[in-house]
Motif scaffolding. Structure first.
Motif, PDB file in Angstrom:
ATOM      1  N   ALA A  77       0.832  -1.208   0.000  1.00 49.95           N
ATOM      2  CA  ALA A  77       0.000   0.000   0.000  1.00 49.95           C
ATOM      3  C   ALA A  77       0.862   1.251   0.000  1.00 49.95           C
ATOM      4  O   ALA A  77       0.537   2.238  -0.668  1.00 49.95           O
ATOM      5  CB  ALA A  77      -0.923  -0.013   1.227  1.00 49.95           C
ATOM      6  N   GLN A  78       1.953   1.216   0.738  1.00 53.25           N
ATOM      7  CA  GLN A  78       2.859   2.367   0.772  1.00 53.25           C
ATOM      8  C   GLN A  78       3.445   2.624  -0.612  1.00 53.25           C
ATOM      9  O   GLN A  78       3.515   3.765  -1.084  1.00 53.25           O
ATOM     10  CB  GLN A  78       3.984   2.121   1.773  1.00 53.25           C
ATOM     11  CG  GLN A  78       4.956   3.290   1.920  1.00 53.25           C
ATOM     12  CD  GLN A  78       4.287   4.507   2.522  1.00 53.25           C
ATOM     13  OE1 GLN A  78       3.751   4.444   3.626  1.00 53.25           O
ATOM     14  NE2 GLN A  78       4.295   5.606   1.798  1.00 53.25           N
TER      15      GLN A  78
ATOM     16  N   GLY B 125      -5.310   1.147  -0.915  1.00 56.43           N
ATOM     17  CA  GLY B 125      -4.937   2.508  -1.257  1.00 56.43           C
ATOM     18  C   GLY B 125      -4.276   3.205  -0.084  1.00 56.43           C
ATOM     19  O   GLY B 125      -4.232   2.673   1.024  1.00 56.43           O
ATOM     20  N   PRO B 126      -3.748   4.388  -0.303  1.00 53.96           N
ATOM     21  CA  PRO B 126      -3.072   5.113   0.775  1.00 53.96           C
ATOM     22  C   PRO B 126      -3.945   5.318   2.001  1.00 53.96           C
ATOM     23  O   PRO B 126      -3.464   5.289   3.125  1.00 53.96           O
ATOM     24  CB  PRO B 126      -2.726   6.457   0.114  1.00 53.96           C
ATOM     25  CG  PRO B 126      -2.695   6.164  -1.341  1.00 53.96           C
ATOM     26  CD  PRO B 126      -3.728   5.106  -1.580  1.00 53.96           C
ATOM     27  N   GLU B 127      -5.256   5.494   1.768  1.00 54.09           N
ATOM     28  CA  GLU B 127      -6.147   5.755   2.898  1.00 54.09           C
ATOM     29  C   GLU B 127      -6.319   4.519   3.781  1.00 54.09           C
ATOM     30  O   GLU B 127      -6.831   4.608   4.898  1.00 54.09           O
ATOM     31  CB  GLU B 127      -7.516   6.208   2.390  1.00 54.09           C
ATOM     32  CG  GLU B 127      -8.353   5.121   1.709  1.00 54.09           C
ATOM     33  CD  GLU B 127      -7.913   4.837   0.282  1.00 54.09           C
ATOM     34  OE1 GLU B 127      -8.505   3.942  -0.346  1.00 54.09           O
ATOM     35  OE2 GLU B 127      -6.967   5.517  -0.183  1.00 54.09           O
ATOM     36  N   GLN B 128      -5.873   3.360   3.308  1.00 54.57           N
ATOM     37  CA  GLN B 128      -6.007   2.131   4.078  1.00 54.57           C
ATOM     38  C   GLN B 128      -4.768   1.800   4.902  1.00 54.57           C
ATOM     39  O   GLN B 128      -4.757   0.834   5.635  1.00 54.57           O
ATOM     40  CB  GLN B 128      -6.293   0.943   3.145  1.00 54.57           C
ATOM     41  CG  GLN B 128      -7.630   1.019   2.429  1.00 54.57           C
ATOM     42  CD  GLN B 128      -7.809  -0.148   1.489  1.00 54.57           C
ATOM     43  OE1 GLN B 128      -7.181  -0.204   0.452  1.00 54.57           O
ATOM     44  NE2 GLN B 128      -8.645  -1.084   1.868  1.00 54.57           N
ATOM     45  N   LEU B 129      -3.736   2.596   4.778  1.00 56.34           N
ATOM     46  CA  LEU B 129      -2.470   2.261   5.432  1.00 56.34           C
ATOM     47  C   LEU B 129      -2.625   2.033   6.930  1.00 56.34           C
ATOM     48  O   LEU B 129      -2.112   1.061   7.483  1.00 56.34           O
ATOM     49  CB  LEU B 129      -1.441   3.366   5.178  1.00 56.34           C
ATOM     50  CG  LEU B 129      -0.742   3.316   3.816  1.00 56.34           C
ATOM     51  CD1 LEU B 129       0.091   4.558   3.613  1.00 56.34           C
ATOM     52  CD2 LEU B 129       0.107   2.067   3.696  1.00 56.34           C
TER      53      LEU B 129
ATOM     54  N   LEU C  35       2.124   1.785  -3.455  1.00 50.44           N
ATOM     55  CA  LEU C  35       1.073   2.200  -4.374  1.00 50.44           C
ATOM     56  C   LEU C  35       0.599   3.628  -4.127  1.00 50.44           C
ATOM     57  O   LEU C  35      -0.177   4.167  -4.912  1.00 50.44           O
ATOM     58  CB  LEU C  35      -0.125   1.249  -4.273  1.00 50.44           C
ATOM     59  CG  LEU C  35       0.142  -0.207  -4.635  1.00 50.44           C
ATOM     60  CD1 LEU C  35      -1.156  -0.995  -4.642  1.00 50.44           C
ATOM     61  CD2 LEU C  35       0.848  -0.325  -5.970  1.00 50.44           C
ATOM     62  N   SER C  36       1.049   4.216  -3.043  1.00 48.41           N
ATOM     63  CA  SER C  36       0.646   5.594  -2.760  1.00 48.41           C
ATOM     64  C   SER C  36       1.429   6.599  -3.592  1.00 48.41           C
ATOM     65  O   SER C  36       1.099   7.782  -3.606  1.00 48.41           O
ATOM     66  CB  SER C  36       0.847   5.905  -1.268  1.00 48.41           C
ATOM     67  OG  SER C  36       2.230   5.892  -0.931  1.00 48.41           O
ATOM     68  N   ALA C  37       2.454   6.126  -4.323  1.00 47.73           N
ATOM     69  CA  ALA C  37       3.229   7.028  -5.178  1.00 47.73           C
ATOM     70  C   ALA C  37       2.348   7.553  -6.303  1.00 47.73           C
ATOM     71  O   ALA C  37       1.509   6.822  -6.837  1.00 47.73           O
ATOM     72  CB  ALA C  37       4.427   6.281  -5.758  1.00 47.73           C
ATOM     73  N   PRO C  38       2.500   8.809  -6.706  1.00 44.65           N
ATOM     74  CA  PRO C  38       1.642   9.414  -7.733  1.00 44.65           C
ATOM     75  C   PRO C  38       1.626   8.637  -9.043  1.00 44.65           C
ATOM     76  O   PRO C  38       0.600   8.530  -9.701  1.00 44.65           O
ATOM     77  CB  PRO C  38       2.254  10.806  -7.926  1.00 44.65           C
ATOM     78  CG  PRO C  38       2.934  11.094  -6.627  1.00 44.65           C
ATOM     79  CD  PRO C  38       3.447   9.777  -6.128  1.00 44.65           C
TER      80      PRO C  38
ATOM     81  N   ALA D 120      -1.046   5.716  -9.275  1.00 47.06           N
ATOM     82  CA  ALA D 120      -2.420   5.953  -8.833  1.00 47.06           C
ATOM     83  C   ALA D 120      -3.416   6.061  -9.967  1.00 47.06           C
ATOM     84  O   ALA D 120      -4.610   6.056  -9.730  1.00 47.06           O
ATOM     85  CB  ALA D 120      -2.470   7.226  -7.987  1.00 47.06           C
TER      86      ALA D 120
END
Length: 202
Positions: free
Chosen positions: A33-34, A62-66, A36-39, A42
């Motif tokens: 997830a970390q 997604g980043p919001e799930q970290l 995949l948070s790269a721009p 996305a």
């Protein structure tokens, strides 16, 4: 697809994320997830696979799930009520399940040292040891097929590669996937490694 939170907690979990045919990240769910948070990761559909089973997870994290993943990726501690053993039961970590057998089976089990439960545990452990190579081969075959079906079903030679996989034909399998994208081919080869062990076929 598998549920992220339903995996066996005793098994170290690893996941791999693909953007198309390119491998983006591998590791725990939080690590993936970390990454995949790269721009740059996305704006396109991403597939995240469970490396133990080859299955897609329910949804790419997604980043919001970290924050949630940091908690959910860890084994869940049993509640105090669940942890309390029944009176007279030793702390073996046993789990009660229903087993249906014929009367003669129950009669034989009851006559074994330690009773039916102990006899069943011994039989299961013996079977696990005896069939360990074959079980590992089957698991690897199924794991590899799930992955390749989800990500490479459109690739040239897919059907032939699948037949070679289930026939445990390593040379044929390697030849059929040789033209596939490098990251897909490398990950698939890793997942299928135990499917071609000669010891399991003997």
């Amino acid at each position: 697809m598998t549920n992220i939170d339903s995996e066996t907690p005793q098994v170290e979990r690893s996941y791999t994320a693909f953007l198309g045919s390119r491998r983006l990240a591998q590791g725990s769910l939080a690590d993936v997830a970390q990454a995949l948070s790269a721009p740059n990761a996305a704006d396109a559909p991403i597939l995240v696979f469970n490396d133990l089973t080859g299955e897609l997870v329910d949804a790419p994290p997604g980043p919001e799930q970290l924050a949630k993943l940091d908690v959910n990726a860890l084994p869940t501690a049993p509640s105090s009520a669940a942890a309390a053993p029944a009176v007279g039961r030793p702390r073996l970590g046993v789990v009660a399940r229903e087993v249906t057998l014929l009367p003669r089976h129950w009669q034989w089990l009851s006559a074994q040292p330690g009773g039916a439960s102990a006899a069943l545990r011994r039989l299961v452990e013996e079977a696990r040891r005896t069939h360990a190579e074959r079980d590992a081969q089957r698991a690897a075959t199924e794991r590899a097929y799930r992955f390749m079906s989800a990500i490479a079903g459109h690739e040239a030679g897919f059907e032939e590669a699948a037949r070679a996989l289930f026939a445990h034909d390593e040379l044929g399998f390697s030849a059929r996937i040789d033209s596939w994208p490098p990251d897909v081919r490398a990950h698939l080869t890793s997942l299928a490694q135990d499917a071609f062990k000669s010891e399991a076929r003997s």
